[in-house]
Design a protein around this motif. Structure first.
Motif, PDB file in Angstrom:
ATOM      1  N   THR A 137      71.066   3.112  64.792  1.00  0.00           N
ATOM      2  CA  THR A 137      69.737   2.307  66.515  1.00  0.00           C
ATOM      3  C   THR A 137      71.812   2.724  67.460  1.00  0.00           C
ATOM      4  O   THR A 137      72.402   2.839  66.666  1.00  0.00           O
ATOM      5  CB  THR A 137      69.795   0.660  65.895  1.00  0.00           C
TER       6      THR A 137
ATOM      7  N   ILE B  30      70.796  15.000  71.414  1.00  0.00           N
ATOM      8  CA  ILE B  30      70.459  14.002  71.592  1.00  0.00           C
ATOM      9  C   ILE B  30      69.504  12.996  72.134  1.00  0.00           C
ATOM     10  O   ILE B  30      69.586  12.884  73.545  1.00  0.00           O
ATOM     11  CB  ILE B  30      72.035  13.220  71.747  1.00  0.00           C
ATOM     12  N   THR B  31      68.627  11.926  71.569  1.00  0.00           N
ATOM     13  CA  THR B  31      67.562  11.681  72.376  1.00  0.00           C
ATOM     14  C   THR B  31      67.441   9.464  71.864  1.00  0.00           C
ATOM     15  O   THR B  31      67.691   9.589  70.650  1.00  0.00           O
ATOM     16  CB  THR B  31      66.250  11.629  71.892  1.00  0.00           C
TER      17      THR B  31
ATOM     18  N   GLN C 228      66.268   3.197  68.721  1.00  0.00           N
ATOM     19  CA  GLN C 228      66.868   4.556  67.636  1.00  0.00           C
ATOM     20  C   GLN C 228      67.200   5.690  68.593  1.00  0.00           C
ATOM     21  O   GLN C 228      66.641   6.219  69.630  1.00  0.00           O
ATOM     22  CB  GLN C 228      65.451   5.101  67.125  1.00  0.00           C
ATOM     23  N   VAL C 229      68.063   6.722  67.843  1.00  0.00           N
ATOM     24  CA  VAL C 229      68.992   7.972  67.953  1.00  0.00           C
ATOM     25  C   VAL C 229      68.487   8.702  67.600  1.00  0.00           C
ATOM     26  O   VAL C 229      68.487   8.758  65.494  1.00  0.00           O
ATOM     27  CB  VAL C 229      70.300   7.154  68.479  1.00  0.00           C
ATOM     28  N   GLU C 230      68.026  10.032  67.698  1.00  0.00           N
ATOM     29  CA  GLU C 230      67.648  11.242  67.434  1.00  0.00           C
ATOM     30  C   GLU C 230      68.473  12.400  67.651  1.00  0.00           C
ATOM     31  O   GLU C 230      68.647  12.014  68.576  1.00  0.00           O
ATOM     32  CB  GLU C 230      65.959  11.771  67.326  1.00  0.00           C
ATOM     33  N   PHE C 231      68.947  12.753  66.383  1.00  0.00           N
ATOM     34  CA  PHE C 231      70.099  13.846  66.681  1.00  0.00           C
ATOM     35  C   PHE C 231      69.305  15.257  66.848  1.00  0.00           C
ATOM     36  O   PHE C 231      68.431  15.304  65.312  1.00  0.00           O
ATOM     37  CB  PHE C 231      71.075  13.806  65.820  1.00  0.00           C
ATOM     38  N   GLY C 232      69.567  16.162  67.877  1.00  0.00           N
ATOM     39  CA  GLY C 232      68.979  17.595  67.290  1.00  0.00           C
ATOM     40  C   GLY C 232      69.623  18.463  66.434  1.00  0.00           C
ATOM     41  O   GLY C 232      71.082  17.659  65.649  1.00  0.00           O
ATOM     42  N   ARG C 233      69.665  19.212  65.463  1.00  0.00           N
ATOM     43  CA  ARG C 233      70.814  19.893  64.706  1.00  0.00           C
ATOM     44  C   ARG C 233      71.889  20.312  65.051  1.00  0.00           C
ATOM     45  O   ARG C 233      73.183  20.305  64.201  1.00  0.00           O
ATOM     46  CB  ARG C 233      69.741  21.217  64.063  1.00  0.00           C
TER      47      ARG C 233
ATOM     48  N   MET D  32      68.065   9.188  61.378  1.00  0.00           N
ATOM     49  CA  MET D  32      67.989   8.376  62.767  1.00  0.00           C
ATOM     50  C   MET D  32      68.692   6.529  62.672  1.00  0.00           C
ATOM     51  O   MET D  32      69.010   6.557  61.781  1.00  0.00           O
ATOM     52  CB  MET D  32      66.737   7.732  62.729  1.00  0.00           C
TER      53      MET D  32
ATOM     54  N   LYS E 118      65.324   6.528  71.858  1.00  0.00           N
ATOM     55  CA  LYS E 118      64.520   5.689  72.412  1.00  0.00           C
ATOM     56  C   LYS E 118      64.063   4.791  72.974  1.00  0.00           C
ATOM     57  O   LYS E 118      65.322   4.308  73.112  1.00  0.00           O
ATOM     58  CB  LYS E 118      63.318   6.078  71.093  1.00  0.00           C
TER      59      LYS E 118
ATOM     60  N   ALA F 123      73.458  17.470  65.653  1.00  0.00           N
ATOM     61  CA  ALA F 123      74.032  16.254  63.715  1.00  0.00           C
ATOM     62  C   ALA F 123      75.301  17.964  63.152  1.00  0.00           C
ATOM     63  O   ALA F 123      76.144  16.583  62.529  1.00  0.00           O
ATOM     64  CB  ALA F 123      72.857  17.012  62.932  1.00  0.00           C
TER      65      ALA F 123
END
Length: 378
Positions: free
Chosen positions: A3, A251-252, A258-263, A1, A254, A266
């Motif tokens: 920023t 990609i999310t 914060q940034v969350e990557f799907g597989r 994760m 928040k 990524a």
């Protein structure tokens, strides 16, 4: 994760000026030959071959018609505009002229290296063979490069041979690309409407090219989403993604930044898979709502291998300088940002490594360094 910081990475220097953008060396990886004709050339070629279906006869009005027709928010409607350009590109003389014009126009805009794509199968109506089409286009690009040099510009153009994803000639076009790989052709592509025409339909062509150690890119993730991108990469082995804007769906960001990557996202970032992004075209086809909303801003900050491209200069009424200008106006990009995009593109080109490195070290970096020096000592 990680920023998400919405500020440009080079915030210490001012945004690039229009004059700097125009003079900066540029690299273009995603440009369609039949999408970049000069309106006056279309009219003259139409007269020469007796094509009487043009919607306008005045160059300015015809150029505007193409832009208006393409600005529909629909990829399918966008693609319909090519019926007119392809109709006047059916003879050897026409192909030479269009390719020469293309090289000159790009060089005048500061493009030092370009990969221009076209579908040979769309230029056979007047009796040309596939080989004759390729040879005519190659001749035109060499002529355009020569004219550019005479005008004090420099450019190198390689071509990508495109197969249409709704047709069944991809293996044949792949073999054609391999046959001319040392004679102006640097790679292969498939294009056309994504929905209903997955890249896996052309798996035979991609397996053939892989067996020949040849390069290819695939239009994916423009009008269709993540499954198209996944198939292009994991099933077909694409070296690059044509557009790829829908990778943003994996990609999310928040509320806290914060940034969350799907597989899949990524994987694309980790493997440095180049994204051939075309901002203005993406707005026209509905892949993005505005320049500010275009995924390129976030993807650049997240260090994806992003490149900037024109797609279809006629339909979008654009150039590489104008694409950069839109991004500068929207995101405040500096010369450092533009150099980053340009080096990304040159790293991702389908020519040998030593030739890419020479372009970066001998042309691109010195060109940007000179522009920065002018600003520092102004």
């Amino acid at each position: 994760m990680v920023t998400h910081n919405p500020q440009t990475l080079a915030a210490q220097t001012p945004p690039a000026t229009s004059e700097q953008i125009r003079r900066a060396p540029k690299v273009l990886l995603h440009d369609h030959l039949d999408g970049g004709l000069r309106p006056e050339t279309i009219i003259e070629l139409a007269d020469a071959v007796g094509y009487d279906a043009l919607p306008e006869r005045d160059p300015a009005k015809l150029g505007q018609w193409f832009r208006d027709a393409a600005d529909s928010g629909s990829l399918e409607r966008y693609l319909e505009t090519f019926a007119h350009t392809c109709a006047v590109m059916q003879t050897r003389e026409a192909l030479i002229r269009v390719a020469a014009d293309c090289a000159e126009d790009l060089a005048r805009d500061g493009v030092v290296y370009a990969e221009v794509r076209y579908a040979p199968e769309q230029h056979l109506e007047q009796g040309l063979t596939l080989d004759e089409v390729v040879e005519a286009v190659n001749e035109g690009f060499r002529l355009g490069e020569q004219r550019a040099r005479e005008n004090g510009d420099r450019i190198r153009v390689g071509t990508l041979l495109t197969a249409m994803r709704h047709a069944a000639r991809s293996r044949e076009i792949a073999e054609l690309a391999n046959r001319y790989r040392d004679h102006g052709v640097v790679g292969f592509d498939i294009a056309g409407a994504e929905a209903g025409h997955p890249p896996t339909r052309h798996l035979d062509a991609f397996e053939y090219l892989a067996g020949e150690n040849n390069h290819f890119t695939i239009h994916a993730g423009e009008a269709f989403g993540l499954p198209s991108i996944w198939e292009a990469i994991q099933c077909c082995g694409a070296d690059r993604l044509g557009h790829g804007v829908r990778i943003i769906d994996d990609i999310t960001v928040k509320d806290d930044g914060q940034v969350e990557f799907g597989r899949l996202a990524a994987y694309v970032r980790d493997k440095r898979i180049p994204l051939e992004m075309c901002p203005t075209s993406n707005l026209q086809t509905g892949a993005a709502a505005s320049y500010a909303d275009h995924p390129i801003g976030l993807l650049r900050r997240l260090h994806f291998r992003v490149t900037v491209n024109t797609d279809n200069r006629l339909m979008s009424g654009t150039s590489m300088s104008e694409e950069f200008q839109h991004l500068v106006d929207t995101f405040g990009y500096t010369l450092d940002d533009l150099q980053w995009f340009t080096v990304n593109a040159m790293k991702s080109a389908f020519i040998p490594f030593d030739e890419r490195l020479a372009m970066i070290n001998d042309v691109i970096k010195p060109g940007y360094a000179a522009l920065k020096a002018e600003w520092l000592f102004a």
